[in-house]
Design an enzyme around this catalytic site. Structure first.
Site, PDB file in Angstrom:
ATOM      1  N   SER A  27       0.817  -1.215   0.000  1.00 56.09           N
ATOM      2  CA  SER A  27       0.000   0.000   0.000  1.00 56.09           C
ATOM      3  C   SER A  27       0.849   1.263   0.000  1.00 56.09           C
ATOM      4  O   SER A  27       0.335   2.359  -0.186  1.00 56.09           O
ATOM      5  CB  SER A  27      -0.906   0.022   1.230  1.00 56.09           C
ATOM      6  OG  SER A  27      -0.123   0.173   2.404  1.00 56.09           O
ATOM      7  N   GLY A  28       2.149   1.110   0.260  1.00 60.99           N
ATOM      8  CA  GLY A  28       3.016   2.267   0.391  1.00 60.99           C
ATOM      9  C   GLY A  28       3.247   2.672   1.828  1.00 60.99           C
ATOM     10  O   GLY A  28       4.032   3.581   2.113  1.00 60.99           O
ATOM     11  N   GLY A  29       2.571   2.010   2.755  1.00 58.94           N
ATOM     12  CA  GLY A  29       2.743   2.291   4.177  1.00 58.94           C
ATOM     13  C   GLY A  29       3.848   1.452   4.785  1.00 58.94           C
ATOM     14  O   GLY A  29       4.451   0.596   4.133  1.00 58.94           O
ATOM     15  N   ASP A  31       3.710  -0.904   7.136  1.00 55.15           N
ATOM     16  CA  ASP A  31       3.423  -2.311   7.415  1.00 55.15           C
ATOM     17  C   ASP A  31       3.743  -3.215   6.218  1.00 55.15           C
ATOM     18  O   ASP A  31       4.512  -4.173   6.332  1.00 55.15           O
ATOM     19  CB  ASP A  31       1.952  -2.478   7.830  1.00 55.15           C
ATOM     20  CG  ASP A  31       1.619  -1.733   9.106  1.00 55.15           C
ATOM     21  OD1 ASP A  31       2.498  -1.643   9.981  1.00 55.15           O
ATOM     22  OD2 ASP A  31       0.490  -1.232   9.224  1.00 55.15           O
ATOM     23  N   CYS A 119     -13.454  -3.830   0.536  1.00 61.72           N
ATOM     24  CA  CYS A 119     -12.234  -3.713  -0.256  1.00 61.72           C
ATOM     25  C   CYS A 119     -11.384  -4.964  -0.111  1.00 61.72           C
ATOM     26  O   CYS A 119     -10.872  -5.501  -1.099  1.00 61.72           O
ATOM     27  CB  CYS A 119     -11.450  -2.477   0.174  1.00 61.72           C
ATOM     28  SG  CYS A 119      -9.959  -2.187  -0.800  1.00 61.72           S
ATOM     29  N   GLY A 143       0.296  -6.754   4.892  1.00 61.03           N
ATOM     30  CA  GLY A 143       0.738  -6.160   6.150  1.00 61.03           C
ATOM     31  C   GLY A 143      -0.333  -6.108   7.210  1.00 61.03           C
ATOM     32  O   GLY A 143      -0.201  -5.352   8.180  1.00 61.03           O
ATOM     33  N   CYS A 216      -9.960   5.515   2.835  1.00 62.45           N
ATOM     34  CA  CYS A 216      -9.048   6.140   1.876  1.00 62.45           C
ATOM     35  C   CYS A 216      -9.708   7.159   0.963  1.00 62.45           C
ATOM     36  O   CYS A 216      -9.087   8.143   0.577  1.00 62.45           O
ATOM     37  CB  CYS A 216      -8.343   5.064   1.050  1.00 62.45           C
ATOM     38  SG  CYS A 216      -9.407   4.088  -0.037  1.00 62.45           S
TER      39      CYS A 216
END
EC number: 2.8.1.13
Length: 380
Positions: A27-29, A31, A119, A143, A216
């Site tokens: 996700s880019g985070g 975790d 989702c 994550g 989001c």
């Protein structure tokens, strides 16, 4: 004959990590970045995949939202630093059709939806999981803070070690077939600090990146403004009515209210504190009343995903614990199956503010196992 656990790699396969391909949903985070970096360091054949879920230049997006522009960039940088391939897939149409549209329609129908569950169910663990299989992956890792454990009857879903990070409420709809293919490398960690420590160890640029807080595609948690953008003209004014029939005032649209709400009703000057106890969409009415009217003991549930041992309809009753909101602890209950996907849940202690559109998630009483769950609706 069961496999010798001593001969399995850390993802549960009887072959070297280098011969085990794992797709990591990034996700880019911090975790999911840690998951990818950890598996790459262990020598797995890692493929990172990030979903672009909506146009990050559109009005619905906001800075720092999952899978917006900056997050795609961060995921790509982690992949470059750790030396594994990374792909960005355009899932905007799928996300809009499977998640955003239902979110809007549910709100207009007076429900309080949980789009993060949809989702996971309809995008990440369905379409993305099939993409991972198309890439000849042995498994897909995420994550999420949840645990997958091997039980006597196959893979089981269990709560995360850190109760403060546990995401089981949002993953109840994971099917047994999906669970066979999924891995959750962070579920056993004692805290988020441990995850950030790993990110520092791997030298990841996202090590100090803040967690995303809101849905989001909902800027600043203002659901009503998003609904008005998606469904122009949806917010029609109507009456605020006491449960005893008295008209107390007017409202500017049912979509601005949720079950259990007390603040912001605009009907001050009354002797008793009042709460939203019902949303009458058909008549454009917000019904309010004293707190005791929020108490619910019987909950109709449908679209049930059962993760327990044996068929769901194999018993007249299941004695479990349930969560009716993500922020509340499990409460003991009895589930009475009506069909494979419908049931009546009786709470041993009444719960306040049970709302259609929320999930009712089933847990093993006194244990960590998730036994499935379903969606709360208005009943028959």
């Amino acid at each position: 004959m069961p496999l010798d656990a001593s001969k399995l790699n850390s993802l549960g396969f009887a072959k070297p990590p280098a011969e085990t391909r794992v797709v990591v949903a990034m996700s880019g985070g911090v975790d999911s970045s840690v998951v990818a970096a950890k598996l790459a360091e262990e020598g797995y054949d890692v493929v990172g995949v990030t979903l672009q879920l909506y146009d990050h230049g559109a009005a619905l997006a906001k800075k720092g939202a999952c899978c917006a522009g900056i997050d795609i960039h961060d995921a790509r940088r982690v992949a470059e630093e750790m030396g594994f391939p990374h792909y960005v897939l355009d899932y905007e149409n799928i996300f809009r059709d499977a998640v955003i549209d239902e979110f809007a329609d549910s709100y207009l129908g007076g429900a309080t939806p949980v789009p993060c569950i949809r989702c996971n169910e309809r995008v990440k663990f369905k379409d993305l999981l099939e993409t991972a299989k198309d890439l000849d992956a042995d498994c897909m890792a995420t994550g999420h803070y949840i645990q997958r454990k091997d039980g006597p009857n196959g893979a089981e879903l269990h709560c995360a070690t850190d109760a403060n990070r546990d995401q089981s409420y949002f993953l109840f709809s994971t099917t047994p077939e999906q669970l066979d293919f999924l891995r959750f490398p962070l579920g056993h960690l004692p805290s988020k600090d441990a995850t950030r420590a790993l990110a520092q160890r791997y030298g990841l640029v996202v090590a100090d990146k803040p967690d995303s807080q809101d849905i989001c595609f909902v800027p600043d948690g203002n659901y009503a403004s998003v609904i008005e953008k998606l469904r122009p003209g949806a917010a029609e004014p109507g009456e605020i009515v006491h449960a005893d029939g008295r008209v107390l005032g007017t409202h500017r649209g049912v979509i601005h209210y949720t079950i259990g709400q007390r603040r912001g009703l605009g009907i001050g000057g009354l002797d008793e504190p009042l709460y939203v106890v019902k949303l009458d969409v058909e008549n454009k009415r917000v019904v309010v009343g004293p707190k005791e009217l929020l108490a619910t003991r019987t909950i109709p549930v449908r679209e049930i995903n059962w993760l327990g041992d044996g068929p769901f309809t194999g018993a007249e009753e299941w004695h479990v614990s349930v969560k009716v909101r993500s922020t509340r602890p499990p409460r003991e209950a009895v589930i009475r199956p009506i069909s494979k996907t419908e049931a009546e849940v009786e709470l041993l202690t009444p719960e306040e503010g049970v709302s259609p559109g929320q999930a009712c998630v089933f847990y093993e009483t006194g244990g960590s196992r998730i036994l499935g769950g379903g969606w709360i609706w208005r009943g028959y």
